[in-house]
Design an enzyme around this catalytic site. Structure first.
Site, PDB file in Angstrom:
ATOM      1  N   CYS A  40       0.863  -1.169   0.000  1.00  0.00           N
ATOM      2  CA  CYS A  40       0.000   0.000   0.000  1.00  0.00           C
ATOM      3  C   CYS A  40       0.906   1.228   0.000  1.00  0.00           C
ATOM      4  O   CYS A  40       1.980   1.210   0.584  1.00  0.00           O
ATOM      5  CB  CYS A  40      -0.922   0.110   1.197  1.00  0.00           C
ATOM      6  SG  CYS A  40      -2.080  -1.243   1.349  1.00  0.00           S
ATOM      7  N   ARG A  64       3.466  -0.094  -5.167  1.00  0.00           N
ATOM      8  CA  ARG A  64       3.251  -0.694  -3.850  1.00  0.00           C
ATOM      9  C   ARG A  64       1.896  -1.383  -3.733  1.00  0.00           C
ATOM     10  O   ARG A  64       1.600  -2.024  -2.724  1.00  0.00           O
ATOM     11  CB  ARG A  64       3.349   0.382  -2.762  1.00  0.00           C
ATOM     12  CG  ARG A  64       4.650   1.112  -2.754  1.00  0.00           C
ATOM     13  CD  ARG A  64       4.643   2.204  -1.734  1.00  0.00           C
ATOM     14  NE  ARG A  64       4.617   1.644  -0.408  1.00  0.00           N
ATOM     15  CZ  ARG A  64       5.691   1.311   0.294  1.00  0.00           C
ATOM     16  NH1 ARG A  64       6.884   1.506  -0.224  1.00  0.00           N
ATOM     17  NH2 ARG A  64       5.588   0.806   1.493  1.00  0.00           N
ATOM     18  N   TRP A 105      -3.065  -2.440  -1.615  1.00  0.00           N
ATOM     19  CA  TRP A 105      -2.780  -3.843  -1.912  1.00  0.00           C
ATOM     20  C   TRP A 105      -3.517  -4.610  -0.824  1.00  0.00           C
ATOM     21  O   TRP A 105      -3.139  -4.560   0.351  1.00  0.00           O
ATOM     22  CB  TRP A 105      -1.271  -4.098  -1.852  1.00  0.00           C
ATOM     23  CG  TRP A 105      -0.899  -5.482  -2.244  1.00  0.00           C
ATOM     24  CD1 TRP A 105      -0.699  -5.945  -3.511  1.00  0.00           C
ATOM     25  CD2 TRP A 105      -0.678  -6.600  -1.379  1.00  0.00           C
ATOM     26  NE1 TRP A 105      -0.375  -7.274  -3.479  1.00  0.00           N
ATOM     27  CE2 TRP A 105      -0.356  -7.708  -2.190  1.00  0.00           C
ATOM     28  CE3 TRP A 105      -0.726  -6.788   0.007  1.00  0.00           C
ATOM     29  CZ2 TRP A 105      -0.066  -8.971  -1.670  1.00  0.00           C
ATOM     30  CZ3 TRP A 105      -0.457  -8.042   0.527  1.00  0.00           C
ATOM     31  CH2 TRP A 105      -0.137  -9.114  -0.316  1.00  0.00           C
ATOM     32  N   ASN A 161      -0.877   2.077   6.006  1.00  0.00           N
ATOM     33  CA  ASN A 161      -0.096   1.005   5.373  1.00  0.00           C
ATOM     34  C   ASN A 161       0.416   0.126   6.509  1.00  0.00           C
ATOM     35  O   ASN A 161       1.018   0.622   7.454  1.00  0.00           O
ATOM     36  CB  ASN A 161       1.066   1.649   4.599  1.00  0.00           C
ATOM     37  CG  ASN A 161       2.112   0.624   4.165  1.00  0.00           C
ATOM     38  OD1 ASN A 161       3.281   0.943   4.087  1.00  0.00           O
ATOM     39  ND2 ASN A 161       1.699  -0.576   3.880  1.00  0.00           N
ATOM     40  N   GLY A 162       0.140  -1.172   6.425  1.00  0.00           N
ATOM     41  CA  GLY A 162       0.581  -2.082   7.483  1.00  0.00           C
ATOM     42  C   GLY A 162      -0.541  -3.036   7.835  1.00  0.00           C
ATOM     43  O   GLY A 162      -1.527  -3.146   7.096  1.00  0.00           O
ATOM     44  N   GLU A 185      15.117 -18.372 -10.658  1.00  0.00           N
ATOM     45  CA  GLU A 185      14.749 -16.981 -10.948  1.00  0.00           C
ATOM     46  C   GLU A 185      13.952 -16.911 -12.257  1.00  0.00           C
ATOM     47  O   GLU A 185      12.970 -16.173 -12.357  1.00  0.00           O
ATOM     48  CB  GLU A 185      16.027 -16.124 -11.003  1.00  0.00           C
ATOM     49  CG  GLU A 185      15.838 -14.675 -11.415  1.00  0.00           C
ATOM     50  CD  GLU A 185      14.864 -13.887 -10.565  1.00  0.00           C
ATOM     51  OE1 GLU A 185      14.408 -14.367  -9.516  1.00  0.00           O
ATOM     52  OE2 GLU A 185      14.525 -12.771 -10.984  1.00  0.00           O
ATOM     53  N   LYS A 189      10.155 -15.452 -12.571  1.00  0.00           N
ATOM     54  CA  LYS A 189       9.801 -14.370 -13.507  1.00  0.00           C
ATOM     55  C   LYS A 189       8.636 -14.790 -14.376  1.00  0.00           C
ATOM     56  O   LYS A 189       7.686 -14.041 -14.566  1.00  0.00           O
ATOM     57  CB  LYS A 189      10.977 -14.006 -14.435  1.00  0.00           C
ATOM     58  CG  LYS A 189      12.120 -13.208 -13.899  1.00  0.00           C
ATOM     59  CD  LYS A 189      11.835 -11.765 -13.620  1.00  0.00           C
ATOM     60  CE  LYS A 189      11.385 -11.582 -12.195  1.00  0.00           C
ATOM     61  NZ  LYS A 189      12.402 -11.235 -11.231  1.00  0.00           N
ATOM     62  N   GLU A 243       5.316 -15.005 -12.355  1.00  0.00           N
ATOM     63  CA  GLU A 243       4.738 -13.768 -11.815  1.00  0.00           C
ATOM     64  C   GLU A 243       4.195 -12.826 -12.882  1.00  0.00           C
ATOM     65  O   GLU A 243       3.236 -12.114 -12.631  1.00  0.00           O
ATOM     66  CB  GLU A 243       5.702 -13.045 -10.874  1.00  0.00           C
ATOM     67  CG  GLU A 243       6.843 -12.340 -11.537  1.00  0.00           C
ATOM     68  CD  GLU A 243       7.752 -11.629 -10.545  1.00  0.00           C
ATOM     69  OE1 GLU A 243       7.258 -10.999  -9.609  1.00  0.00           O
ATOM     70  OE2 GLU A 243       8.980 -11.693 -10.735  1.00  0.00           O
ATOM     71  N   HIS A 284      13.929 -38.022  -9.943  1.00  0.00           N
ATOM     72  CA  HIS A 284      13.398 -38.354  -8.621  1.00  0.00           C
ATOM     73  C   HIS A 284      11.950 -37.891  -8.475  1.00  0.00           C
ATOM     74  O   HIS A 284      11.470 -37.741  -7.351  1.00  0.00           O
ATOM     75  CB  HIS A 284      14.295 -37.756  -7.541  1.00  0.00           C
ATOM     76  CG  HIS A 284      15.695 -38.276  -7.613  1.00  0.00           C
ATOM     77  ND1 HIS A 284      16.036 -39.559  -7.270  1.00  0.00           N
ATOM     78  CD2 HIS A 284      16.839 -37.710  -8.069  1.00  0.00           C
ATOM     79  CE1 HIS A 284      17.323 -39.754  -7.474  1.00  0.00           C
ATOM     80  NE2 HIS A 284      17.834 -38.645  -7.968  1.00  0.00           N
ATOM     81  N   LYS A 320       5.300  -4.170  -5.418  1.00  0.00           N
ATOM     82  CA  LYS A 320       6.764  -4.179  -5.470  1.00  0.00           C
ATOM     83  C   LYS A 320       7.403  -4.215  -4.091  1.00  0.00           C
ATOM     84  O   LYS A 320       8.383  -4.903  -3.874  1.00  0.00           O
ATOM     85  CB  LYS A 320       7.251  -2.949  -6.239  1.00  0.00           C
ATOM     86  CG  LYS A 320       8.754  -2.950  -6.404  1.00  0.00           C
ATOM     87  CD  LYS A 320       9.170  -2.654  -7.804  1.00  0.00           C
ATOM     88  CE  LYS A 320      10.623  -2.928  -8.038  1.00  0.00           C
ATOM     89  NZ  LYS A 320      10.894  -4.291  -8.473  1.00  0.00           N
TER      90      LYS A 320
HETATM   91  C1  F6R Z   1      10.132 -10.779  -8.001  1.00  0.00           C
HETATM   92  C2  F6R Z   1      10.323  -9.760  -6.989  1.00  0.00           C
HETATM   93  C3  F6R Z   1      10.142 -10.156  -5.577  1.00  0.00           C
HETATM   94  C4  F6R Z   1      11.142  -9.400  -4.683  1.00  0.00           C
HETATM   95  C5  F6R Z   1      10.839  -9.698  -3.215  1.00  0.00           C
HETATM   96  C6  F6R Z   1      11.857  -9.062  -2.294  1.00  0.00           C
HETATM   97  O1  F6R Z   1      10.381 -10.289  -9.284  1.00  0.00           O
HETATM   98  O2  F6R Z   1      10.593  -8.632  -7.283  1.00  0.00           O
HETATM   99  O3  F6R Z   1      10.262 -11.535  -5.394  1.00  0.00           O
HETATM  100  O4  F6R Z   1      12.425  -9.805  -5.011  1.00  0.00           O
HETATM  101  O5  F6R Z   1       9.565  -9.232  -2.900  1.00  0.00           O
HETATM  102  O6  F6R Z   1      11.882  -7.678  -2.451  1.00  0.00           O
HETATM  103  P1  F6R Z   1      13.134  -6.818  -2.003  1.00  0.00           P
HETATM  104  O7  F6R Z   1      14.284  -7.224  -2.844  1.00  0.00           O
HETATM  105  O8  F6R Z   1      12.723  -5.404  -2.205  1.00  0.00           O
HETATM  106  O9  F6R Z   1      13.371  -7.154  -0.546  1.00  0.00           O
END
Ligand code: F6R
Length: 611
Positions: free
Chosen positions: A2, A27, A75, A100-101, A484, A488, A491, A507, A606
């Site tokens: 948020c 956010r 969010w 926010n929280g 990774e 990607k 998501e 396995h 994010k």
């Molecule tokens: C995936 C992504 C998330 C962040 C995770 C940690 O593309 O961006 O998995 O890596 O939420 O966020 P930070 O790095 O800001 O602690």
């Protein structure tokens, strides 16, 4: 998550608040709202489901005008994304708040308030706060005292902005756990979840500490700490406004940020490499003395940052011989571990605000179990950088796309530098340090070469449009690269994707392989290539279609069931960084073809500032 923003000024603030929300949309973006105090001392509120653009449109038909206001982009945690759950929340038309929280004891507070006659119009945890404030004002407390009293009852995390029709010259801000920054203008003050929200109106900021409580008027600002004592907090000037956060010629921030990686890496290296050694670039007291006595490393992170930590553990153990464990923050924070000596605790984070990572740091600080804490972070002045003993910054510039790209590769760069710095501090293996330095200098060019595969990967991605599942394979330090890649893809394209160390296929996961299952493998010519090839043969003989990223030396043969993208030759140590690029591009183009919201994928945000 948020995003919150607020303003008290001598001019109308709605546009400022909306621009702040647009900049905070990373956010959370499932609903948005704004509340301002009108000249008639009424609170005028507007809320809309969806992105900030939906709120902006609504405000065009029925504007809200005032010189003091608060706004929020949500969010959802408690209650579905719906207008009645969107912030600001109000009580009896008298008080409005943005939050926010998460309030952990909201259910019991809600029952108590209901018993006192308060009617709830949302399913959120936040609404209890606004009713508590209103209740204390009804008992005769001023707005600041009522907010103070209300937050005494809260358990959990909050960043709050509060306005009241009873006190039209005051904006209240408070922070516990969730981030909150003040922006200082001339005769006007702003609040925001981060400085990005306020960059169009100021470059002077105060980063609030946990427990801070602010009474903000047009001509005065008073900050009180957790004990209630008035305090002065340092004002920081930021030149971040000079960095552009627009998309330029690109269609999405993610595509732009993928292509920015050579420059982001170059900036991260700038001034930090000597001829055959590394400059002492860890910030914090006695950094090199601390590194000299490290006997073990514990890396903590979430999501993409966790994958960077996993890759680094291969490097650290192979090159420094220092044992290294990596764990996701949400698990680490609730686990008891036997005490060990001289452990360096390393957090990795793009934002520096991730709640679980911060809580893990808090835990080890409280139990005093670590030699020192070091954060590798992309945001100066973030909570993690401020709370850690040492910091080593990635200098990737603002990352706007929700899916992390350039933050990941610059984290890897900094982690390689950490390997070199540990060796230097211990006076060990100068030839390894020299090799790290020489290789890092080559990296920006190699990334450029990997990016030249853009069109070929776009073409490859067409095969993925109709797919529902995908398997990613790698061996050694390419296994976290595969993880990774899978993260990607899932998501942003919503295709279910999993990663396995290739040797683990037989396995269990091999049962999933048929001609509907794409298998993506990262296959640089490292010491494990022959092992990987045998695993890929197992897939082929079961009808699986292969999508390989491999260099010439790996000698992978393309045919109808095996798509090969030829990668540049890279030194083994750099392969995890360079081979990340094609996986980012593959996810990106698959998502574009599927028509998903690439920069703001569903259900995500994010900066994950809730547990
Ligand atoms: C995936 C992504 C998330 C962040 C995770 C940690 O593309 O961006 O998995 O890596 O939420 O966020 P930070 O790095 O800001 O602690």
């Amino acid at each position: 998550m948020c995003g919150i923003v607020g303003a008290i000024a001598q001019r109308p603030v709605t546009e400022i608040l909306l621009e702040g929300l647009r900049r905070l949309e990373y956010r959370g973006y499932d609903s948005a709202g704004v509340a301002v105090l009108t000249g008639q001392q009424e609170i005028n509120r507007s809320r809309a489901v969806g992105k900030v653009a939906a709120l902006t449109e609504k405000l065009q038909d029925s504007p809200v005008v005032g010189n003091i206001g608060i706004a929020h982009t949500r969010w959802a945690t408690h209650g579905i994304p719906a207008e009645h759950n969107a912030h600001p929340h109000m009580s009896n038309g008298r008080v409005a708040i943005v939050h926010n929280g998460i309030i952990e004891n909201y259910a019991e507070l809600r029952e108590e308030l209901k018993a006192k006659g308060y009617q709830f119009t949302s399913d959120t945890d936040t609404e209890v706060i606004v009713h508590l404030i209103e209740m204390h004002m009804t008992f005769g407390l001023s707005l600041p005292d009522a907010v103070r009293k209300a937050i005494e009852n809260l358990r959990g995390a909050y960043a709050l902005g509060v306005i009241s029709a009873d006190d039209p010259d005051t904006l209240i801000a408070a922070r516990q756990g969730s981030p909150l920054v003040l922006g200082l203008g001339l005769g006007e003050t702003f609040i925001g979840s981060d400085i990005q929200a306020m960059l169009p109106v100021t470059s002077r900021f105060i980063y609030l500490e946990n427990g801070d409580f602010c009474v903000i008027k047009r001509d005065s600002l008073h900050i009180f700490d957790l004990s209630g004592k008035e305090v002065t907090r340092e004002i920081k000037e930021s030149n971040a406004g000079m960095c552009t956060a627009d998309m330029g010629e690109y269609r999405h921030f993610m595509h732009k940020e993928i292509f920015e990686q050579p420059v982001a890496v170059q900036s991260t290296l700038e001034g930090r490499l000597g001829v055959d050694n590394l400059k002492h670039c860890v910030t914090g007291d006695n950094a090199m003395d601390i590194l000299a006595v490290v006997e073990e490393i514990q890396i903590i992170a979430c999501g993409t940052s966790y994958h960077a930590g996993l890759i680094a553990s291969y490097w650290l153990e192979e090159m420094t011989n220092i044992p290294c464990s990596v764990e996701v923050a949400s698990e680490f924070r609730y686990r008891r571990r036997p005490p060990r000596d001289n452990v360096l605790f390393v957090t990795l984070s793009q934002s520096g605000e991730t709640a679980d990572t911060l809580a893990a740091l808090e835990k080890v600080k409280q139990d005093g179990s670590m030699l020192a804490t070091l954060t590798i972070c992309n945001v100066a002045e973030s909570s993690l950088t401020r709370e850690s003993d040492l910091s080593l910054m990635t200098l990737a510039g603002p990352e706007i796309g929700v899916a992390s790209t350039k933050a990941f590769t610059t984290q890897l760069v900094v982690l390689l530098m950490l390997v070199g710095l540990l060796l230097q501090a211990k006076g060990e293996s100068p030839e390894t340090v020299k090799a790290i330095v020489e290789n890092l200098k080559k990296l920006p060019i190699l990334l450029e070469q990997a990016l030249e595969k853009d069109k070929a990967i776009e073409h490859m991605a067409e095969d993925f449009i109709e797919k529902h599942n995908a398997l990613f394979l790698g061996r050694g330090d390419q296994y976290p690269v595969a993880m990774e890649g899978a993260l990607k893809l899932k998501e942003i394209s919503y295709i279910h994707a999993e990663a396995y160390p290739a040797g683990e296929l037989k396995h269990g996961p091999l049962a999933l392989v048929d001609n509907e299952m794409p298998i993506i493998a990262v296959a640089p010519n490292t010491g494990l290539i022959e092992k990987l090839k045998s695993n890929l043969e197992e897939v082929r003989s079961r009808g699986g279609k292969l999508y390989l990223f491999a260099d010439k030396a790996a000698a992978m043969q393309a045919d109808d069931d095996c798509y090969v993208i030829e990668m540049p030759e890279v030194p083994e140590i750099l392969a995890p960084i360079v081979y990340t690029i094609p996986l980012q591009l593959l996810s990106y183009y698959t998502a574009v073809f599927k028509g998903t919201d690439v920069d703001k994928p569903r259900n995500l945000a994010k900066s994950v500032t809730v547990e």
